[in-house]
Write an enzyme that holds these catalytic residues in place. Structure first.
Site, PDB file in Angstrom:
ATOM      1  N   HIS A  91       0.859  -1.179   0.000  1.00 30.93           N
ATOM      2  CA  HIS A  91       0.000   0.000   0.000  1.00 30.93           C
ATOM      3  C   HIS A  91       0.899   1.234   0.000  1.00 30.93           C
ATOM      4  O   HIS A  91       2.064   1.170   0.430  1.00 30.93           O
ATOM      5  CB  HIS A  91      -0.889   0.020   1.243  1.00 30.93           C
ATOM      6  CG  HIS A  91      -1.980  -1.001   1.226  1.00 30.93           C
ATOM      7  ND1 HIS A  91      -2.992  -0.995   0.284  1.00 30.93           N
ATOM      8  CD2 HIS A  91      -2.236  -2.064   2.035  1.00 30.93           C
ATOM      9  CE1 HIS A  91      -3.820  -1.998   0.509  1.00 30.93           C
ATOM     10  NE2 HIS A  91      -3.394  -2.669   1.572  1.00 30.93           N
ATOM     11  N   CYS A 101      -0.374   2.528  -4.445  1.00 30.10           N
ATOM     12  CA  CYS A 101      -1.180   3.715  -4.692  1.00 30.10           C
ATOM     13  C   CYS A 101      -0.343   4.962  -4.477  1.00 30.10           C
ATOM     14  O   CYS A 101       0.612   4.972  -3.702  1.00 30.10           O
ATOM     15  CB  CYS A 101      -2.385   3.744  -3.759  1.00 30.10           C
ATOM     16  SG  CYS A 101      -3.629   2.490  -4.113  1.00 30.10           S
TER      17      CYS A 101
END
Length: 267
Positions: free
Chosen positions: A82, A122
């Protein structure tokens, strides 16, 4: 690939499970990405090391060590976790600043070596509807270029997505890293100059992937390349093809919309 005991090296750092209490979801496709990267890159002569579920400080320490180790022509690093703009998260949920990792490789040991970073994470919460998400009015351009001074010369960084946008992960693996492996496994692509290969990667992800499902249906992903290469490099070329990483100065970028759909999550 051996040269005075040296070889091209690849480092894969993949975070799929986070520590208890960390409010970040599991990434079940990360393991499949790591396994395929190991298989694909090993066949191309790279010595591949995989590290999973490291904490932030462990990632810093690992990259600092790797930046001092000998390499023949090319060092390749893959970071999968992430993330937000400018960082990925360790298994402890703490940010790992990409600029700090890049800066480790600005040293004599890595001087004149080709360095490639692939970042599957991301860079924000935006979702791409298929427009030009890296245009001036849509992307936080200042944050993108703020990382550029930290990137050493002869380094390219390929992000799975544009600044401010999410990257997709699927239980079968990420579209970004799986497409990267597919391209290298296809005849002829391994002999391409690096920026041409990355352009094909961008094109394939942008035009052949489209998310499906109620929440993310129709959303797209557009990889983004940052480069400080000063010469043409051929890190995956067969021996005797295209001169390895010793090409002349100036990189070259070159430019059927079959759509395959998958049900992803946000990485």
């Amino acid at each position: 690939m051996d040269h005075r005991g040296e070889c091209n090296r690849a480092l894969v750092v993949s975070v799929a499970e986070f520590d208890p209490g960390v409010q970040l979801g599991r990434r079940p496709g990360a393991g499949k990405d790591a396994k395929r990267l190991h298989r694909t890159l090993s066949k191309l002569g790279f010595k591949v090391d995989i590290h999973t579920d490291l904490r932030s400080e462990e990632i810093y320490q690992l990259f600092q060590r790797e930046s001092r180790r000998p390499v023949k022509d090319c060092f390749l690093a893959v970071l999968s976790s992430h993330g937000e703009e400018g960082c990925v998260f360790g298994a402890d949920g703490e940010p790992v600043r990409l600029s700090r990792l890049f800066a480790f490789f600005d040293n004599r040991c890595m001087e004149e070596k080709a360095k490639l970073f692939l970042v599957q994470a991301c860079r924000g919460h935006g979702l791409d509807d298929g427009v030009e998400v890296d245009s001036v009015e849509d992307a936080p351009e200042s944050s993108f270029f703020s990382q550029h001074p930290a990137v050493p010369v002869d380094t390219a960084v390929m992000y799975a997505t544009a600044p401010g946008y999410g990257a997709f992960m699927h239980p079968l693996g990420s579209v970004f890293l799986q497409t990267f492996c597919s391209l290298l496994e296809k005849e002829g692509n391994r002999n391409l100059e690096l920026t041409r290969l990355m352009t094909r990667l961008s094109h394939s992800v942008a035009y052949t992937f489209q998310a499906k499902g109620q929440a993310l249906g129709g959303k797209k992903e557009m990889p983004c390349l940052l480069t400080r290469l000063t010469r043409e490099v051929f890190p995956f070329a067969e021996p005797g093809k295209d001169g390895g990483s010793a090409g002349l100065s100036a990189t070259s970028l070159v430019g059927s919309k079959n759509t395959r759909t998958r049900t992803p999550s946000i990485s």
